[in-house]
Scaffold this active site. Structure first.
Site, PDB file in Angstrom:
ATOM      1  N   ARG A  56       0.798  -1.106   0.019  1.00 44.01           N
ATOM      2  CA  ARG A  56       0.056   0.073   0.080  1.00 44.01           C
ATOM      3  C   ARG A  56       1.049   1.283   0.035  1.00 44.01           C
ATOM      4  NH1 ARG A  56      -4.894   0.000   4.472  1.00 44.01           N
ATOM      5  NH2 ARG A  56      -4.925   1.896   3.507  1.00 44.01           N
ATOM      6  N   ASN A 104      -8.963   9.142   5.495  1.00 46.02           N
ATOM      7  CA  ASN A 104      -7.887   8.583   4.742  1.00 46.02           C
ATOM      8  C   ASN A 104      -6.687   8.634   5.395  1.00 46.02           C
ATOM      9  OD1 ASN A 104      -9.635   8.399   2.820  1.00 46.02           O
ATOM     10  ND2 ASN A 104      -9.085  10.551   1.750  1.00 46.02           N
ATOM     11  N   VAL A 105      -5.777   7.631   5.207  1.00 48.14           N
ATOM     12  CA  VAL A 105      -4.477   7.532   6.071  1.00 48.14           C
ATOM     13  C   VAL A 105      -3.279   7.756   5.078  1.00 48.14           C
ATOM     14  CG1 VAL A 105      -5.187   5.745   7.581  1.00 48.14           C
ATOM     15  CG2 VAL A 105      -4.086   4.894   5.513  1.00 48.14           C
ATOM     16  N   HIS A 156      -8.225   8.034  11.214  1.00 46.39           N
ATOM     17  CA  HIS A 156      -7.659   6.891  11.015  1.00 46.39           C
ATOM     18  C   HIS A 156      -6.359   6.693  11.327  1.00 46.39           C
ATOM     19  CE1 HIS A 156     -12.088   5.475   9.183  1.00 46.39           C
ATOM     20  NE2 HIS A 156     -12.154   5.914  10.665  1.00 46.39           N
ATOM     21  N   THR A 211     -17.074  10.257   0.860  1.00 43.91           N
ATOM     22  CA  THR A 211     -17.309   9.113   1.539  1.00 43.91           C
ATOM     23  C   THR A 211     -18.655   8.672   1.487  1.00 43.91           C
ATOM     24  OG1 THR A 211     -17.350   8.732   4.057  1.00 43.91           O
ATOM     25  CG2 THR A 211     -17.611  11.004   3.411  1.00 43.91           C
ATOM     26  N   GLU A 245     -15.568  30.172 -11.179  1.00 50.00           N
ATOM     27  CA  GLU A 245     -14.997  31.136 -10.339  1.00 50.00           C
ATOM     28  C   GLU A 245     -15.583  32.353 -10.945  1.00 50.00           C
ATOM     29  OE1 GLU A 245     -14.219  31.187  -7.617  1.00 50.00           O
ATOM     30  OE2 GLU A 245     -12.578  30.131  -6.920  1.00 50.00           O
TER      31      GLU A 245
END
Length: 242
Positions: free
Chosen positions: A68, A100-101, A117, A187, A241
């Site tokens: 990973r 998320n890590v 996490h 998510t 924008e």
């Protein structure tokens, strides 16, 4: 019209909270580790990301994390990570809460990030109080050892069956309850307790915005629902924008 409303809300908000999940990182080429996406040597993440798997076979679990980490080391923050970092520069009091890590929010320039996490680049010793950073890719030794006492270290992440760090969860809940504007990106809102945060914000009167290609339990309750991926959302936000 919806982008116009969001652009009016951002400068008015005294506290904006952005909650992100695996969907934003998927668009940087990081698999979500769910379903077929998640299989590695025929193992499911649920079989590997647990304290029991680590106790039984720390080398196997570290092999998976090494795999990973290799993927994540090649990933770059995408347009949506960069847009969120830009929000922090342009508007007052913007905080990021992520499931998320991978550390991509920090890589994009966000500084106010709660990593619920944990972080895949951080390690902690299984015996002593050592915590540190290990960015070695690939790992030269599996499992890696503690530089302080020589015991095995583990990834400093939250595994299935483990509680979230209470200080991070408390801070995330307090921010959610105080937010004027709460934006959810990428998510599925299936993993508790993070999934409850936008509903806490709603109850306290926040203006809630969701960005997701699929409907979630929040979609019909959110004030604005952008049914699209994170990068498409960022590109459309920038297109509009001015």
């Amino acid at each position: 019209m919806d982008f116009k409303i969001l652009k009016e809300k951002l400068p008015q908000s005294n506290l904006t909270v952005v909650l992100t999940g695996a969907g934003i990182s998927k668009e940087s080429g990081i698999p979500t580790f769910r379903g077929e996406d998640g299989l590695w040597k025929k193992y499911n993440p649920e079989e590997l990301a647990t304290p029991w798997a680590f106790q039984r076979n720390p080398a196997l679990v570290w092999e998976w994390y090494d795999y990973r980490r290799r993927i994540i080391s090649k990933a770059k923050p995408n347009k949506c990570h960069l847009l969120i970092a830009e929000f922090e520069e342009r508007f007052k009091n913007v905080r990021v809460i992520t499931q998320n890590v991978d550390g991509l929010h920090e890589a994009a320039g966000s500084t106010n990030v709660i990593e619920l996490h944990g972080n895949i680049w951080k390690v902690k010793c299984t015996k002593c109080d050592f915590r540190g950073i290990n960015r070695e890719v690939p790992l030269s030794k599996i499992p890696p050892e503690c530089p302080k006492c020589g015991s095995i270290v583990r990834p400093d992440v939250v595994w299935f069956g483990e509680p979230l760090p209470s200080d991070k969860l408390t801070e995330a809940m307090e921010l959610s309850q105080r937010a004027d504007l709460f934006i959810v990106i990428g998510t599925s809102l299936m993993v508790q307790p993070a999934a409850s945060l936008p509903f806490l914000a709603l109850e306290r009167g926040a203006f809630v915005v969701e960005v997701s290609p699929e409907e979630t339990p929040l979609s019909r309750k959110a004030h604005l629902f952008f049914q699209m991926g994170a990068v498409e959302f960022a590109m459309k936000f920038e297109e509009k924008e001015g």
